[in-house]
Design a protein around this motif. Structure first.
Motif, PDB file in Angstrom:
ATOM      1  N   GLN A 294      -0.575  -7.566 -77.804  1.00  0.00           N
ATOM      2  CA  GLN A 294       0.668  -7.167 -78.463  1.00  0.00           C
ATOM      3  C   GLN A 294       1.740  -8.243 -78.306  1.00  0.00           C
ATOM      4  N   ILE A 295       1.779  -8.875 -77.137  1.00  0.00           N
ATOM      5  CA  ILE A 295       2.760  -9.947 -76.914  1.00  0.00           C
ATOM      6  C   ILE A 295       2.500 -11.103 -77.870  1.00  0.00           C
ATOM      7  N   LYS A 296       1.230 -11.484 -77.998  1.00  0.00           N
ATOM      8  CA  LYS A 296       0.882 -12.610 -78.864  1.00  0.00           C
ATOM      9  C   LYS A 296       1.225 -12.317 -80.323  1.00  0.00           C
ATOM     10  N   LYS A 301       7.530 -16.975 -84.838  1.00  0.00           N
ATOM     11  CA  LYS A 301       8.403 -17.025 -86.012  1.00  0.00           C
ATOM     12  C   LYS A 301       8.048 -15.952 -87.038  1.00  0.00           C
ATOM     13  N   THR A 302       6.761 -15.684 -87.212  1.00  0.00           N
ATOM     14  CA  THR A 302       6.300 -14.712 -88.214  1.00  0.00           C
ATOM     15  C   THR A 302       5.709 -13.490 -87.526  1.00  0.00           C
ATOM     16  N   VAL A 303       6.156 -12.309 -87.957  1.00  0.00           N
ATOM     17  CA  VAL A 303       5.640 -11.052 -87.406  1.00  0.00           C
ATOM     18  C   VAL A 303       5.054 -10.243 -88.562  1.00  0.00           C
ATOM     19  N   TYR A 310       5.684  -8.876 -94.037  1.00  0.00           N
ATOM     20  CA  TYR A 310       5.902  -9.619 -92.787  1.00  0.00           C
ATOM     21  C   TYR A 310       7.374  -9.999 -92.652  1.00  0.00           C
ATOM     22  N   LEU A 311       7.757 -10.302 -91.403  1.00  0.00           N
ATOM     23  CA  LEU A 311       9.112 -10.746 -91.099  1.00  0.00           C
ATOM     24  C   LEU A 311       9.074 -12.213 -90.716  1.00  0.00           C
ATOM     25  N   ILE A 322      16.786 -12.704 -89.946  1.00  0.00           N
ATOM     26  CA  ILE A 322      15.486 -12.064 -90.175  1.00  0.00           C
ATOM     27  C   ILE A 322      15.304 -11.862 -91.668  1.00  0.00           C
ATOM     28  N   ASP A 323      14.230 -12.420 -92.205  1.00  0.00           N
ATOM     29  CA  ASP A 323      13.929 -12.297 -93.633  1.00  0.00           C
ATOM     30  C   ASP A 323      12.751 -11.350 -93.807  1.00  0.00           C
TER      31      ASP A 323
END
Length: 516
Positions: A294-296, A301-303, A310-311, A322-323
């Motif tokens: 989960q941390i990784k 930069k991208t979630v 995605y963010l 945040i885009d």
């Protein structure tokens, strides 16, 4: 909502993960070397008065002087200065404030030069930890926080959390505190006090009074710029502020911390002592409970979001952008507006989590996907406020601007949690080429000769990438068995998926890494 706390202890400190319904929502790192924690009280020395800023720079032992603004002095700073002078001079003997005549409150629009002078000693409390190139931010309006109440010296006021709505309950709590609080001490009654009895409230208040007595005992002998009274560690702070019947498990991988946590939980909430468990599994605790993965996936930069959206998160010194992108989600013209609302809500939920997880503070600007219907924009704003309601940090959310941007200001009291998920390869150092893998076991065995023969270490553990572990243990007459006959002792081999393919480390019987 099911909550769990996972504590990963290491020689350098502890990493604490808070899970809600198995999802990581907060991550805290407590470094042993961190001496400047929010809530710590120091005996500061005034180094410089800055009339233009209406502030002073205070020496608290940090490499940069700490900042104390006039508005952070507190109305009763003259009483604090008077007490400090009398206690250090030996003319004030009481451990409480009943013998002290309080001074008048300072003028709210006054000047700091009217209150403080250069080289003057003043007890100060850390309000913000050192962040980036700045020193700590201070306050001399001291307070000592407990589970149910906060003790405020030099005050007579009893304040009650606005989240306690019942007038009957507010009156009951006020009467309880009025009957037990000492003279010249104010009390803030916290939300978790709702429904609590006299015994619990009294015990918590007495604990805080005893801490104040410790402060008074240490004040005469404490050297300038040294700590007088320390806040409890981050683990106990989290438990103090968050522990409730929703918590199902607290897992710890270290015996001493396990005993400390269990003892602390027993003190503040005896009925929950049984939820504290010692992690005995062979896998690292974060890997066992799925936190490492989960941390990784949550940092960087991208979630990515579940539906394909995605963010993109960008950081600067005091601003975060945040885009929100719809990604590969497609929609025809008829349901485009509905699809945008759905993606934006999904993003809002993740953004609220990201702010807590990374502890992002300052100004946050969010560029949601454009929506044309005013009702949809209102629905998104209300939904974001609901998701942010779980955040304990003070924050303000502004409605979407005419450009479709949402602005959030969020309190920042410690450095942002930043975990680099992509890094220069420790094996190739960015060159793209690595040492031949066929020589890896030769490298390991060369180190065995040094550790076992020259250093005479016993009961060591070799930790490697899972692929390498599988190779070492394959077959009937394994490589591990050959080492046993060669070196005369059994060498444990453990896998760690966080390692690079050719990375390996040795640990002794105390699970401390053997430096080569």
């Amino acid at each position: 909502m099911i909550k769990e706390l996972i504590i990963d202890s290491s020689p350098n400190g502890a990493t604490i993960a808070l899970l809600q319904d198995k999802q990581l929502v907060e991550l805290h790192k407590e470094q042993i070397s961190n001496n400047y924690t929010v809530g710590d009280i120091y005996l500061g020395r005034v180094k410089k008065i800055m009339p233009g800023l209406n502030a002073a720079f205070i020496d608290v032992g940090y490499e940069k002087d700490a900042f104390l603004h006039y508005l952070d002095l507190g109305p009763q700073v003259q009483s604090l200065l008077k007490l400090t002078k009398q206690v250090r001079g030996g003319s004030y003997q009481s451990k409480l404030l009943d013998s002290l005549k309080l001074e008048a409150d300072i003028n709210k629009s006054g000047k700091i030069s009217e209150v403080l002078t250069k080289n003057q000693l003043i007890p100060v409390q850390i309000a913000k930890e050192p962040i980036s190139t700045k020193g700590p931010r201070l306050s001399s309006d001291l307070s000592i926080a407990g589970r149910y109440v906060v003790l405020v010296p030099f005050s007579e006021t009893i304040s009650i959390s606005k989240k306690i709505k019942s007038n009957t309950e507010r009156t009951r709590l006020r009467k309880i505190v009025e009957g037990i609080k000492p003279e010249h001490f104010g009390v803030i009654i916290r939300t978790v006090s709702e429904g609590k009895g006299v015994i619990e409230m009294q015990k918590d208040l007495l604990d805080l009074i005893s801490k104040w007595e410790v402060f008074m005992t240490r004040l005469p002998s404490t050297e300038p710029a040294k700590k007088i009274l320390g806040e409890i560690d981050r683990t106990s702070t989290l438990l103090r502020d968050l522990l409730n019947p929703d918590f199902q498990h607290i897992y710890v991988n270290d015996n001493s911390i396990f005993e400390e946590v269990r003892s602390y939980v027993h003190d503040i909430s005896p009925d929950l002592e049984s939820i504290v468990r010692l992690h005995k599994h062979r896998d690292p605790i974060f890997e066992h409970y799925g936190i490492e993965k989960q941390i990784k996936s949550a940092f960087g930069k991208t979630v990515n979001l579940a539906g394909g959206a995605y963010l993109v998160i960008e950081h600067t010194e005091a601003l975060h952008v945040i885009d929100v992108n719809s990604g590969n989600r497609t929609a025809n013209k008829e349901n485009q507006e509905e699809n945008a609302l759905q993606v934006n809500k999904e993003a809002a939920r993740e953004i609220a989590r990201q702010l807590r997880l990374r502890d992002m503070g300052g100004i946050v600007v969010i560029d949601f996907i454009d929506m044309h219907k005013p009702q949809n924009r209102k629905d998104l704003f209300d939904y974001l406020r609901e998701e942010m309601a779980h955040d304990r940090a003070k924050h303000t959310i502004l409605p979407p601007s005419k450009f479709g941007l949402v602005q959030i200001t969020r309190q920042r009291v410690r450095p942002e949690m930043n975990i680099v998920t992509s890094e220069v390869c420790p094996t190739c150092h960015g060159t793209g080429t690595i040492r031949s893998s066929i020589l890896l076991l030769d490298d390991i065995e060369n180190n065995f000769n040094y550790i076992l023969t020259e250093q005479n270490e016993k009961h060591i553990t070799l930790t490697v990438h899972p692929y390498v572990e599988a190779y070492i243990k394959k077959g009937i007459f394994t490589r591990q068995m050959k080492w046993y006959f060669k070196y005369g002792q059994w060498i444990k081999v453990k896998a760690n998926s966080a390692y690079q393919l050719t990375e390996f480390h040795f640990f002794n019987s105390k699970e401390e890494e053997i430096k080569l």
